[in-house]
Design an enzyme around this catalytic site. Structure first.
Site, PDB file in Angstrom:
ATOM      1  N   TRP A 360     -11.608  -8.047   3.432  1.00  0.00           N
ATOM      2  CA  TRP A 360     -12.637  -7.169   4.607  1.00  0.00           C
ATOM      3  C   TRP A 360     -13.629  -6.656   4.764  1.00  0.00           C
ATOM      4  O   TRP A 360     -14.684  -6.218   5.651  1.00  0.00           O
ATOM      5  CB  TRP A 360     -11.109  -6.454   5.902  1.00  0.00           C
ATOM      6  CG  TRP A 360     -10.227  -6.186   5.030  1.00  0.00           C
ATOM      7  CD1 TRP A 360     -10.458  -5.083   4.171  1.00  0.00           C
ATOM      8  CD2 TRP A 360     -10.583  -4.428   5.824  1.00  0.00           C
ATOM      9  NE1 TRP A 360     -10.203  -3.919   4.024  1.00  0.00           N
ATOM     10  CE2 TRP A 360     -10.361  -3.208   5.268  1.00  0.00           C
ATOM     11  CE3 TRP A 360     -10.985  -3.945   7.163  1.00  0.00           C
ATOM     12  CZ2 TRP A 360     -10.178  -2.075   6.039  1.00  0.00           C
ATOM     13  CZ3 TRP A 360     -10.998  -2.814   7.898  1.00  0.00           C
ATOM     14  CH2 TRP A 360     -10.092  -1.767   7.053  1.00  0.00           C
ATOM     15  N   ASP A 361     -13.931  -5.861   3.125  1.00  0.00           N
ATOM     16  CA  ASP A 361     -14.897  -4.976   3.406  1.00  0.00           C
ATOM     17  C   ASP A 361     -15.684  -5.521   3.719  1.00  0.00           C
ATOM     18  O   ASP A 361     -16.657  -4.766   4.195  1.00  0.00           O
ATOM     19  CB  ASP A 361     -14.478  -4.411   1.674  1.00  0.00           C
ATOM     20  CG  ASP A 361     -13.956  -4.819   0.979  1.00  0.00           C
ATOM     21  OD1 ASP A 361     -12.328  -4.962   1.717  1.00  0.00           O
ATOM     22  OD2 ASP A 361     -13.622  -3.991   0.161  1.00  0.00           O
ATOM     23  N   GLU A 487      -2.736   0.901   3.515  1.00  0.00           N
ATOM     24  CA  GLU A 487      -1.375  -0.273   2.780  1.00  0.00           C
ATOM     25  C   GLU A 487      -0.448   0.616   2.248  1.00  0.00           C
ATOM     26  O   GLU A 487       0.172   0.483   1.529  1.00  0.00           O
ATOM     27  CB  GLU A 487      -2.283  -1.173   1.012  1.00  0.00           C
ATOM     28  CG  GLU A 487      -3.625  -1.748   1.736  1.00  0.00           C
ATOM     29  CD  GLU A 487      -4.091  -2.269   0.887  1.00  0.00           C
ATOM     30  OE1 GLU A 487      -4.157  -1.556  -0.254  1.00  0.00           O
ATOM     31  OE2 GLU A 487      -4.954  -3.494   1.717  1.00  0.00           O
ATOM     32  N   LYS A 597      -2.827   5.638   3.143  1.00  0.00           N
ATOM     33  CA  LYS A 597      -3.683   5.218   1.844  1.00  0.00           C
ATOM     34  C   LYS A 597      -5.533   5.813   2.483  1.00  0.00           C
ATOM     35  O   LYS A 597      -6.425   6.126   1.475  1.00  0.00           O
ATOM     36  CB  LYS A 597      -3.158   4.197   1.280  1.00  0.00           C
ATOM     37  CG  LYS A 597      -4.444   3.221   0.083  1.00  0.00           C
ATOM     38  CD  LYS A 597      -3.905   2.327  -0.165  1.00  0.00           C
ATOM     39  CE  LYS A 597      -5.085   2.156  -1.165  1.00  0.00           C
ATOM     40  NZ  LYS A 597      -4.817   1.063  -1.492  1.00  0.00           N
ATOM     41  N   GLN A 598      -5.787   5.492   3.808  1.00  0.00           N
ATOM     42  CA  GLN A 598      -6.997   5.283   4.489  1.00  0.00           C
ATOM     43  C   GLN A 598      -6.585   5.311   5.742  1.00  0.00           C
ATOM     44  O   GLN A 598      -5.647   5.283   6.716  1.00  0.00           O
ATOM     45  CB  GLN A 598      -6.813   4.085   3.674  1.00  0.00           C
ATOM     46  CG  GLN A 598      -7.595   2.654   3.986  1.00  0.00           C
ATOM     47  CD  GLN A 598      -7.006   1.074   3.515  1.00  0.00           C
ATOM     48  OE1 GLN A 598      -6.205   1.132   3.033  1.00  0.00           O
ATOM     49  NE2 GLN A 598      -8.534   0.831   3.669  1.00  0.00           N
TER      50      GLN A 598
HETATM   51  C1  BGC Z   1      -7.995  -0.987   0.746  1.00  0.00           C
HETATM   52  C2  BGC Z   1      -8.555  -2.284   0.558  1.00  0.00           C
HETATM   53  C3  BGC Z   1      -9.234  -3.265   0.125  1.00  0.00           C
HETATM   54  C4  BGC Z   1      -9.311  -2.966  -1.058  1.00  0.00           C
HETATM   55  C5  BGC Z   1     -10.566  -3.741  -1.904  1.00  0.00           C
HETATM   56  C6  BGC Z   1      -7.605  -0.990  -1.705  1.00  0.00           C
HETATM   57  O1  BGC Z   1      -7.312  -0.440  -2.768  1.00  0.00           O
HETATM   58  O2  BGC Z   1      -6.698  -0.691   0.754  1.00  0.00           O
HETATM   59  O3  BGC Z   1      -8.414  -2.085   2.196  1.00  0.00           O
HETATM   60  O4  BGC Z   1      -9.978  -4.305   1.217  1.00  0.00           O
HETATM   61  O5  BGC Z   1      -8.731  -2.181  -1.626  1.00  0.00           O
HETATM   62  O6  BGC Z   1     -11.608  -2.596  -1.540  1.00  0.00           O
END
Ligand code: BGC
Length: 766
Positions: A360-361, A487, A597-598
């Site tokens: 999804w990035d 996550e 985490k984000q």
């Molecule tokens: C993040 C995800 C991301 C992935 C790839 C993970 O660490 O939590 O949101 O899509 O990294 O960049």
């Protein structure tokens, strides 16, 4: 444009293994089709770790994904971006001595990335153990003009000796991907993905055709070595075949003060793009050799000149940050796929982190940049999603859905590759993300043909999936058992972000339906997928009744139904070295706590700001900021944008700096595995959407400029509905200039203006 803002140079004497690996990433060359890590041509002594890699975007192998307990529908195979033949290798012999950074004395050592001219270089002054001194300049380019082409121009100047000089130039077919069993973010085990099948020598060019072990793809690499001495051909070249590799030995002599240059051309051709990859490589080699190296450099420069015209971002008052931001934007151009067979990987083409997968990035972090600066590339990225729509339909079926399409969380060619579904396939929000990106592309370009031909079908199919996943309960539409962006919190009911993005997806399915009717462009979609008004009415109802959790007491949007019932993570007693938490705590332990985490709800508030009043957005920001670790590189940029929106400009500035420097300073300590492309796009957004306050809305283009006190100003350019607009913010003024195209209506802090030539507003009054 000031050239120094596009040159990144370091003195590089350190032979520290970690730094060497970091520089392999930081100075890699790529052009969206091929990517070559900046490994030392001459290699490393035994005991040194290196990720020696060359990659082709979208070129993958399949391998088994071992699931200890095979539950129904879990992914059983994965795709991996393959490390293809190594053509970087060049050994330099001066008489009987071989150049090595690890022997003799390094008198000077620099690395440089020139983003205006599109090459990297290594400059080394070396004294051999026997006292020969030479200046070695190695310039590398992956061509934007000819995407299959990688060149190395290797020049040696004798400073104090006369004698024999030999280059041994390798073309090595037996290569492996990198693996590390202790890090979940790279492949866990070593695996032979590719093996040479044919090695041929024709007209002084070596060709290796290799086949992947399971995906049935072939790639051919062709290598030609040309030697010149002060302009003239000078030397003999013999190519030897060995097992799975070839070696060109080029002999000449050198006098004091003289420069001898080896130019090594590599071309790559694969069977995704060419029916016959060997014939493809031959054609590409012919094309490459038809121009001089200087002509190829000129074309590179011309390409970048037009790239920077739309893309350059200037921060007045901080050249270091300006350089870092433009470094990030350069990397996005290096990483982004230029055809529908590929996309942009989480690490671009710079390393093997996340095995070259697309996430999804792309839609949420990278597309916003391309939409505003290179709409054609944005469209091509979305076309890739269209190309894998059938796989998404199959994926939906596999997961029990009766209709719609569910995009894979991580993939290369369309099939789901996430082994651990709680933080993989369960991230259904990817559907909403893709729908959001299509809508943003439309809002910026009004490209209704794309919606009619491809985008609309995606939006309807993703909308159908929400209808099949969620259900109406007591007057609200609810979505259970999914994972949002964060996550550290998995498999929850009514993740705010997911529900908000589903709402937007459904709303736009309705909008596009009627718009396509109005434009008389709906019929082919109706014929293909049978979308009808009754279904659209259901979409509308679900969007209207979408449940967006709200907590009356805290006056925030909880991340999901149970989030606030959990214990808050004990940050005070978490040692610094335990971050990122994912490397030190069992997932279940993390899931039991309030720890992010984000950005999750905070991200939802950025992109769907009209869903909530400002107070809720502010309270939520303050709440989540305290419990977010930013262990994901996708986080700091979003907090920067939201801090700007809320008027916390100092905070926005700090987050922005963290995001800008992430790879150059290796702040997440994993840049050796590749750059963080999502953060790079997010870093752009932190200026344009954050400080600039840009928003693409149905009513038009919005700005809300702010300026960090540390800067004198900043400027960027965007393309909106075909018009090119420059935005300059200084301490005194905000100046909008129409550079090209038709006049546009814009809003600055919600006040409408017509942008004909330019608008100058006093900063304190906007
Ligand atoms: C993040 C995800 C991301 C992935 C790839 C993970 O660490 O939590 O949101 O899509 O990294 O960049």
């Amino acid at each position: 444009m000031r050239e120094e803002l596009l040159v990144y140079e370091i003195n590089d004497f350190s032979l520290n293994n970690d730094e060497l690996m970091l520089n392999e990433t930081v100075f890699h060359n790529a052009n969206g089709y091929i990517g070559i890590r900046a490994n030392l041509e001459e290699g490393y002594p035994n005991g040194y770790d290196t990720i020696r890699g060359s990659y082709v975007n979208g070129f993958y192998n399949i391998s088994e994904m071992k699931q200890a307990e095979r539950l129904y529908g879990m992914a059983e195979e994965k795709q991996t971006m393959v490390n293809v033949a190594d053509t970087q290798s060049i050994l330099l012999q001066l008489g009987e001595e071989t150049f090595s950074m690890f022997q003799g004395t390094i008198l000077e050592s620099k690395r440089l990335l020139d983003m205006e001219r599109g090459f990297t270089s290594r400059v080394v002054k070396w004294r051999s153990p026997k006292g020969k001194e030479a200046e070695i300049i190695i310039k590398r380019m992956t061509s934007f003009y000819q995407l299959s082409l990688f060149t190395i121009e290797y020049s040696v100047k004798a400073l104090n000796f006369n004698g024999d000089i030999r280059f041994i130039s390798g073309h090595i077919g037996n290569v492996l991907n990198y693996s590390n069993p202790n890090d979940p973010r790279v492949a866990g085990e070593s695996f032979v993905h590719i093996l040479p099948e044919k090695m041929e020598i024709e007209n002084q060019t070596s060709y290796i055709t290799s086949r992947t072990s399971k995906s049935g793809l072939y790639v051919c690499t062709g290598v030609t070595n040309l030697l010149s001495k002060e302009g003239a051909n000078a030397g003999t070249c013999t190519i030897k075949k060995e097992e799975n590799s070839m070696e060109a030995v080029i002999d000449s002599s050198i006098q004091i003060g003289e420069t001898v240059t080896l130019t090594k051309y590599t071309v790559f051709a694969d069977t995704i793009r060419y029916d016959d990859c060997k014939a493809g490589a031959e054609g590409e080699m012919k094309k490459a050799l038809s121009l001089s190296l200087n002509e190829l450099y000129d074309r590179q420069k011309a390409f970048l000149n037009s790239y920077w015209k739309n893309s350059f971002v200037r921060i007045d008052g901080d050249d270091g940050l300006s350089l870092a931001v433009n470094y990030n934007l350069y990397q996005l151009m290096q990483s982004v796929g230029k055809d529908e067979h590929c996309n942009i990987a989480a690490k671009g083409l710079s390393g093997e982190g996340y095995e070259g997968h697309y996430f999804w990035d792309t839609e949420m972090y990278i597309l916003p940049y391309f939409i505003l600066t290179n709409p054609d590339i944005a469209r091509s990225l979305l076309e890739y999603r269209y190309k894998i729509l059938d796989s998404a339909r199959e994926n939906a079926k596999l997961l029990g859905h009766k209709k719609g399409a569910l995009y894979p969380w991580r993939t290369i060619m369309g099939k789901e590759c996430s082994g651990y579904f709680p933080s993989g396939s369960a991230q259904y929000h990817i559907n909403g993300d893709i729908a959001y990106a299509i809508t943003s592309y439309y809002l910026a370009t009004k490209d209704i043909d794309f919606i009619a031909e491809k985008g609309g079908e995606i939006i309807f199919e993703t909308a159908r999936l929400w209808m099949d996943t969620g259900y109406f309960y007591k007057g609200r539409f609810r979505i259970n058992e999914v994972t949002g962006p964060d996550e550290y919190t998995c498999m929850v009911n009514n993740n705010y972000y997911t529900n908000a993005s589903a709402k937007y997806n459904l709303q736009w399915a309705v909008q596009f339906y009627y718009l396509l009717i109005k434009e008389k462009k709906l019929a082919p979609i109706v014929d293909k997928i049978g979308i009808r008004e009754e279904e659209i009415k259901e979409f509308e109802k679900a969007a209207d009744q979408m449940y967006l959790p709200y907590d009356e007491e805290l006056k925030i949007n909880p991340q999901d139904d149970s989030f606030l019932e959990k214990k808050v993570w004990d940050f005070d007693h978490t040692p610094k070295e335990n971050y990122p938490l994912l490397l030190h705590y069992h997932p279940m332990y993390l899931y039991r706590h309030q720890v992010c985490k984000q950005a999750d709800t905070v991200l939802a508030h950025f992109i769907f700001e009209d869903f909530q009043p400002m107070d809720t957005i502010r309270n939520s920001y303050e709440y989540y900021e305290k419990i977010t670790t930013h262990d994901s590189s996708l986080s700091a940029c979003i907090f920067s944008i939201m801090a700007s929106k809320l008027g916390y400009v100092d905070k926005a500035y700090d987050y922005f700096g963290d995001s800008a420097m992430l790879d150059l300073y290796n702040t997440h300590q994993n840049s050796k595995d590749g750059i963080h492309t999502a953060n790079m796009g997010g870093n752009y957004m932190a200026i344009v959407y954050g400080f600039g306050g840009l928003r693409l809305k149905e009513k038009g283009l919005y700005f809300a400029p702010k300026l960090p006190k540390e800067w004198k100003g900043y400027e960027f350019k965007i393309i909106y509905e075909g018009s090119h607009i420059e935005v300059k913010v200084t301490k005194e003024n905000v100046i909008f200039t129409l550079l090209k195209g038709e006049a546009k209506n814009i809003y600055v802090n919600d006040k409408p203006y017509e942008l004909k030539d330019s608008i100058v507003l006093i900063m304190t009054e906007v």
